[in-house]
Design an enzyme around this catalytic site. Structure first.
Site, mmCIF file in Angstrom:
data_model
loop_
_atom_site.group_PDB
_atom_site.id
_atom_site.type_symbol
_atom_site.label_atom_id
_atom_site.label_comp_id
_atom_site.label_asym_id
_atom_site.label_seq_id
_atom_site.Cartn_x
_atom_site.Cartn_y
_atom_site.Cartn_z
ATOM 1 N N ASN A 207 0.853 -1.200 0.000
ATOM 2 C CA ASN A 207 0.000 0.000 0.000
ATOM 3 C C ASN A 207 0.890 1.252 0.000
ATOM 4 O O ASN A 207 2.105 1.154 -0.067
ATOM 5 C CB ASN A 207 -0.951 -0.026 1.204
ATOM 6 C CG ASN A 207 -0.198 -0.072 2.500
ATOM 7 O OD1 ASN A 207 0.561 0.832 2.817
ATOM 8 N ND2 ASN A 207 -0.369 -1.169 3.256
ATOM 9 N N ASP A 276 -4.088 -6.419 4.882
ATOM 10 C CA ASP A 276 -5.125 -7.244 5.523
ATOM 11 C C ASP A 276 -5.164 -8.661 4.954
ATOM 12 O O ASP A 276 -5.682 -9.568 5.588
ATOM 13 C CB ASP A 276 -6.493 -6.578 5.339
ATOM 14 C CG ASP A 276 -6.621 -5.340 6.216
ATOM 15 O OD1 ASP A 276 -6.179 -5.401 7.376
ATOM 16 O OD2 ASP A 276 -7.134 -4.306 5.733
ATOM 17 N N LYS A 286 8.555 -17.810 -10.281
ATOM 18 C CA LYS A 286 7.781 -16.700 -10.824
ATOM 19 C C LYS A 286 6.554 -17.238 -11.565
ATOM 20 O O LYS A 286 6.663 -18.189 -12.353
ATOM 21 C CB LYS A 286 8.675 -15.914 -11.797
ATOM 22 C CG LYS A 286 7.992 -14.713 -12.387
ATOM 23 C CD LYS A 286 8.919 -13.978 -13.350
ATOM 24 C CE LYS A 286 8.136 -12.920 -14.091
ATOM 25 N NZ LYS A 286 8.861 -12.394 -15.232
ATOM 26 N N PHE A 320 -4.343 2.847 15.114
ATOM 27 C CA PHE A 320 -4.741 3.832 14.103
ATOM 28 C C PHE A 320 -5.954 3.276 13.371
ATOM 29 O O PHE A 320 -6.192 2.060 13.366
ATOM 30 C CB PHE A 320 -3.603 4.060 13.098
ATOM 31 C CG PHE A 320 -2.662 5.175 13.491
ATOM 32 C CD1 PHE A 320 -1.834 5.043 14.590
ATOM 33 C CD2 PHE A 320 -2.611 6.357 12.763
ATOM 34 C CE1 PHE A 320 -0.964 6.071 14.960
ATOM 35 C CE2 PHE A 320 -1.746 7.382 13.119
ATOM 36 C CZ PHE A 320 -0.923 7.240 14.212
ATOM 37 N N LYS A 334 -13.102 0.172 16.224
ATOM 38 C CA LYS A 334 -11.776 -0.442 16.377
ATOM 39 C C LYS A 334 -11.278 -0.323 17.819
ATOM 40 O O LYS A 334 -10.653 -1.237 18.352
ATOM 41 C CB LYS A 334 -10.777 0.189 15.394
ATOM 42 C CG LYS A 334 -11.050 -0.293 13.967
ATOM 43 C CD LYS A 334 -10.165 0.308 12.898
ATOM 44 C CE LYS A 334 -10.563 -0.276 11.539
ATOM 45 N NZ LYS A 334 -10.020 0.405 10.386
ATOM 46 N N LYS A 338 -10.708 -3.980 19.336
ATOM 47 C CA LYS A 338 -9.284 -4.309 19.462
ATOM 48 C C LYS A 338 -8.721 -3.928 20.833
ATOM 49 O O LYS A 338 -7.507 -3.969 21.046
ATOM 50 C CB LYS A 338 -8.489 -3.657 18.330
ATOM 51 C CG LYS A 338 -9.015 -4.118 16.957
ATOM 52 C CD LYS A 338 -8.191 -3.613 15.814
ATOM 53 C CE LYS A 338 -8.831 -3.994 14.495
ATOM 54 N NZ LYS A 338 -7.870 -4.226 13.417
#
Ligand code: PMT
Length: 396
Positions: A207, A276, A286, A320, A334, A338
């Site tokens: 990301n 995730d 490959k 976060f 969250k 969590k």
């Protein structure tokens, strides 16, 4: 913070009285030491009234031999009782004494005995400020890690215009607050950057996280005195000075590094953008391109934050939440699921904040109290504000 303010002999000495007030407003205990030259400009009584404490005006007491003996070691007592020495205005003479270790009055003796943080706010005539001797002294003092609050440009008492005016009390207080050591004794784990989840030996899923937010948090914690373990995904950033860097690539490696260090930590900040999903079984070779459509079957990665939330004992856990909508609701969810003490809610669909940018703007969501909005600011400042609020949260 326990601040000892050394006032030097310059026309700007009167501004030191305002500095005392500003430091007190920011929660500092202030004791004042004046040089004899400073006393030509301002009476010690001004500072005594502001601080409610005796002002130290010299090395020697004029009273009994016992008093003289105790005042002879008072610079050691003052050095031990305070964590920060601020000198404002720091005259050319004081800078020269500090740079070269001369100790012929209380303030210069205190400087040598002082082992805490030192903030110097010089003020003098422009030519004196620009003189090679002063420049060299400033460099020597900077190289010792002292913070120099640069003088401002403007009309000086001597009638000339240029750099040399004492910085504003608010700016000096800002610099003092930046050197606070309120995380001393803490062991802080910070996760930062993205993870890379391999698809084969040459490809991966990742990301846009640059690591800037997590590295800013690690730096803030280290500057404030914490021992920092920075667990970082692949980024192009140099680690902040003094932190222990653990490089990882995948979510599983990040999980392993966090769990290995969890027991010794007192604060955990999870700023990393952990993938995730990943491919559980990565092919050795490959994957060849074919003409047909290609699809991937991915499995969830371990949720590190949720696992820390389950296993934590008395650690302060800061997660976060990177969201593109329903920021506060998602952060609250969250926080609860969590088992965090605080969630930093971050909008990630704006170009000027969130991923990759130098600035951020976030909302702090905690178990008690209303969400706190932190206005857009450099990530390093946001990092400090996160710790300010987290420490308050721990007290509540
Ligand atoms: O790195 P920068 O370019 O500076 O960008 C900063 C940032 C946008 C990455 C950062 O401010 C941020 O928002 N980080 C959290 C990114 C994220 O993964 O958010 P999330 O809402 O998907 O995850 C919630 C929390 O769970 C996060 O603390 C995350 O670290 C944690 N998590 C997520 C998945 C997983 N498998 N394990 C986790 O521990």
């Amino acid at each position: 913070m326990r601040v000892v303010l050394g006032v030097g002999g310059g026309i700007a000495a009167y501004k030191a009285a305002e500095l005392v007030r500003v430091l007190q407003q920011r929660g500092c205990m202030v004791e004042v030491v004046m040089t004899s030259a400073a006393q030509q400009f301002v009476q010690p009584l001004t500072f005594a009234a502001l601080t409610g404490r005796k002002v130290i005006t010299g090395l020697w007491s004029s009273n009994s031999p016992e008093d003289t003996l105790s005042s002879a070691v008072e610079h050691i007592r003052v050095a031990q009782d305070h964590d920060t020495l601020v000198v404002a205005p720091a005259t050319a003479d004081l800078l020269a004494k500090f740079a070269h270790g001369l100790a012929d009055d209380f303030l210069s003796t205190l400087y040598l005995a002082f082992t805490g943080r030192i903030v110097l706010a010089p003020a003098m005539n422009t030519n004196m400020w620009n003189h090679p001797a002063t420049r060299q002294n400033i460099e020597i003092l900077r190289s010792r890690g002292h913070v120099i609050v640069e003088p401002a440009d403007g009309l000086l008492a001597c009638g000339t215009t240029g750099p040399g005016r004492l910085a504003e009390p608010d700016d000096i207080a800002d610099a003092v607050m930046k050197v606070r050591r309120d995380l001393e004794g803490e062991i802080v784990i910070v996760t930062a950057g993205p993870t890379q989840e391999p698809l084969d030996p040459v490809r991966y899923i990742s990301n846009r996280s640059s690591g800037k937010m997590g590295y800013a948090i690690a730096e803030a914690a280290a500057v404030r005195g914490a021992k920092v373990i920075l667990i970082s995904g692949p980024v192009n950033l140099a680690p902040p000075a003094g932190v222990t860097l653990v490089r990882v690539k995948t979510a599983c490696e990040m999980r392993e590094a966090v769990m290995r260090n969890l027991a010794q930590s007192s604060i955990v900040v999870k700023a990393a953008a952990v993938a995730d999903y990943h491919l559980s079984a990565v092919p050795d070779q490959k994957v060849k391109k074919t003409a047909t459509r290609f699809s991937l079957e991915l499995d969830p990665t371990p949720d590190i934050l949720a696992e820390v939330g389950k296993k934590k004992t008395d650690q302060l856990l800061i997660g976060f939440a990177a969201e593109t909508q329903n920021l506060i609701e998602e952060a609250r969810r969250k926080l609860k699921t969590k088992n965090c003490d605080m969630v930093v809610a971050n909008l990630v669909n704006r170009e000027d904040i969130g991923f990759e940018s130098d600035d951020n703007e976030v909302v702090l969501v905690t178990r008690t109290g209303d969400p706190v909005h932190l206005a857009r600011a450099p990530k390093r400042e946001i990092a400090d504000q996160i710790f300010d609020h987290a420490l308050l949260q721990r007290l509540s």
